[in-house]
Write a protein that holds these residues in place. Structure first.
Motif, PDB file in Angstrom:
ATOM      1  N   LYS A 188      83.124  48.480 -11.591  1.00 14.58           N
ATOM      2  CA  LYS A 188      82.350  47.372 -11.024  1.00 14.58           C
ATOM      3  C   LYS A 188      83.238  46.283 -10.427  1.00 14.58           C
ATOM      4  CE  LYS A 188      81.902  44.765 -15.367  1.00 14.58           C
ATOM      5  NZ  LYS A 188      82.656  43.606 -14.864  1.00 14.58           N
ATOM      6  N   ASP A 189      84.529  46.289 -10.798  1.00 17.29           N
ATOM      7  CA  ASP A 189      85.446  45.247 -10.328  1.00 17.29           C
ATOM      8  C   ASP A 189      86.397  45.724  -9.244  1.00 17.29           C
ATOM      9  OD1 ASP A 189      84.421  43.356 -12.173  1.00 17.29           O
ATOM     10  OD2 ASP A 189      85.686  44.194 -13.763  1.00 17.29           O
TER      11      ASP A 189
ATOM     12  N   GLU B 177      77.408  55.060 -14.348  1.00 17.28           N
ATOM     13  CA  GLU B 177      78.471  54.368 -15.086  1.00 17.28           C
ATOM     14  C   GLU B 177      79.200  53.372 -14.188  1.00 17.28           C
ATOM     15  OE1 GLU B 177      79.941  52.892 -17.757  1.00 17.28           O
ATOM     16  OE2 GLU B 177      79.607  54.863 -18.680  1.00 17.28           O
ATOM     17  N   GLN B 178      79.202  52.106 -14.605  1.00 21.78           N
ATOM     18  CA  GLN B 178      79.925  51.097 -13.844  1.00 21.78           C
ATOM     19  C   GLN B 178      81.055  50.446 -14.649  1.00 21.78           C
ATOM     20  OE1 GLN B 178      77.654  47.615 -12.737  1.00 21.78           O
ATOM     21  NE2 GLN B 178      76.400  47.665 -14.585  1.00 21.78           N
ATOM     22  N   HIS B 179      81.228  50.892 -15.902  1.00 21.05           N
ATOM     23  CA  HIS B 179      82.249  50.291 -16.758  1.00 21.05           C
ATOM     24  C   HIS B 179      83.408  51.232 -17.058  1.00 21.05           C
ATOM     25  CE1 HIS B 179      79.964  46.617 -17.531  1.00 21.05           C
ATOM     26  NE2 HIS B 179      78.891  47.389 -17.603  1.00 21.05           N
ATOM     27  N   ASP B 180      83.422  52.420 -16.450  1.00 19.46           N
ATOM     28  CA  ASP B 180      84.582  53.293 -16.624  1.00 19.46           C
ATOM     29  C   ASP B 180      85.735  52.786 -15.772  1.00 19.46           C
ATOM     30  OD1 ASP B 180      83.198  53.869 -14.285  1.00 19.46           O
ATOM     31  OD2 ASP B 180      83.635  56.009 -14.342  1.00 19.46           O
TER      32      ASP B 180
ATOM     33  N   GLU C 112      75.192  49.185 -19.141  1.00 19.79           N
ATOM     34  CA  GLU C 112      75.523  47.815 -19.533  1.00 19.79           C
ATOM     35  C   GLU C 112      76.869  47.749 -20.244  1.00 19.79           C
ATOM     36  OE1 GLU C 112      72.270  46.268 -21.779  1.00 19.79           O
ATOM     37  OE2 GLU C 112      70.854  46.426 -20.100  1.00 19.79           O
ATOM     38  N   GLU C 113      77.347  48.892 -20.700  1.00 20.12           N
ATOM     39  CA  GLU C 113      78.671  49.010 -21.286  1.00 20.12           C
ATOM     40  C   GLU C 113      79.102  50.457 -21.120  1.00 20.12           C
ATOM     41  OE1 GLU C 113      78.277  47.975 -25.387  1.00 20.12           O
ATOM     42  OE2 GLU C 113      77.078  49.741 -25.888  1.00 20.12           O
ATOM     43  N   TYR C 114      80.382  50.727 -21.371  1.00 18.47           N
ATOM     44  CA  TYR C 114      80.853  52.093 -21.199  1.00 18.47           C
ATOM     45  C   TYR C 114      80.220  53.012 -22.236  1.00 18.47           C
ATOM     46  CZ  TYR C 114      83.867  56.164 -20.903  1.00 18.47           C
ATOM     47  OH  TYR C 114      84.325  57.454 -20.768  1.00 18.47           O
TER      48      TYR C 114
ATOM     49  N   GLU D 299      87.803  48.228 -14.247  1.00 21.47           N
ATOM     50  CA  GLU D 299      86.476  48.830 -14.327  1.00 21.47           C
ATOM     51  C   GLU D 299      85.910  49.044 -12.926  1.00 21.47           C
ATOM     52  OE1 GLU D 299      83.765  46.796 -16.851  1.00 21.47           O
ATOM     53  OE2 GLU D 299      84.972  47.093 -18.662  1.00 21.47           O
TER      54      GLU D 299
END
Length: 206
Positions: free
Chosen positions: A71-72, A28-31, A142-144, A69
């Motif tokens: 990823k940021d 998971e990269q969008h949490d 690609e999304e949460y 998120e």
């Protein structure tokens, strides 16, 4: 079995067990970033007991870190954390059976600069898989992902230092630890603890 995992920094043994036994791992990269989790910390065994090594982080300008998120999330260069973390590992594991064997592979993570925490964690994961001799199939979300279904098991809230949800698929088994005579066996520490103490036998433990 397919699994959903949160990003971790030298994650615990439990996290790597999921990597080793899942057909596909959705990372998971969008949490949103959550403080005091394995996203930016690992727990090692020292002569004084368990110690958390925490990577300092910061959010993009104007955003709260808990609204950012994964990823940021950026790694902060505040202080000398890389040097201090490496010193802590040397002090904690310098006398372990396999620290010197793996030191050259791991030291670059405490020298090179990564901008983003997720990228740093992913590079760590790839190196640890190489050292553990496991080849998991990892896909970045690609999304949460809201929740799991019958084909995917969600471990995002089961693998965390505080108040984890139950995980019936993980039962820590003792292995040799440098300080076990002083503290008894300390379960589910960073994968580094297992690697430095068990070497190439670590994969068999997982």
């Amino acid at each position: 079995m397919n699994s959903i995992l949160s990003s971790t920094c030298f994650g615990p043994v439990q996290w790597y067990q999921k990597l080793a036994h899942s057909d596909t791992v959705y990372l998971e990269q969008h949490d949103h970033f959550i403080k005091q989790t394995y996203r930016n910390r690992c727990i090692i065994a020292t002569g004084q007991g368990p110690q958390a090594l925490t990577v300092p982080v910061e959010s993009p300008q104007g955003l709260r870190i808990d609204k950012t998120e994964m990823k940021d999330v950026r790694i902060s260069d505040h202080g000398s954390w890389r040097h201090l973390h490496w010193q802590a590992l040397q002090s904690a594991y310098g006398e372990s059976p396999f620290f010197e064997f793996y030191a050259d592979d791991l030291h670059p993570f405490f020298e090179k600069h990564w901008d983003f925490l997720f990228d740093f964690n992913l590079a760590i994961t790839q190196k640890m898989c190489e050292l553990l001799d496991i080849e998991p199939h990892i896909e970045l979300t690609e999304e949460y992902i809201q929740c799991s279904n019958g084909d995917v098991i969600d471990y995002r809230d089961a693998i965390r230092p505080k108040h984890p949800l139950p995980d019936t698929t993980f039962a820590p088994r003792p292995y040799y630890q440098v300080y076990q005579q002083k503290f008894s066996f300390l379960p589910n520490l960073s994968i580094l603890d297992l690697l430095f103490n068990e070497g190439n036998e670590a994969m068999l433990y997982l």
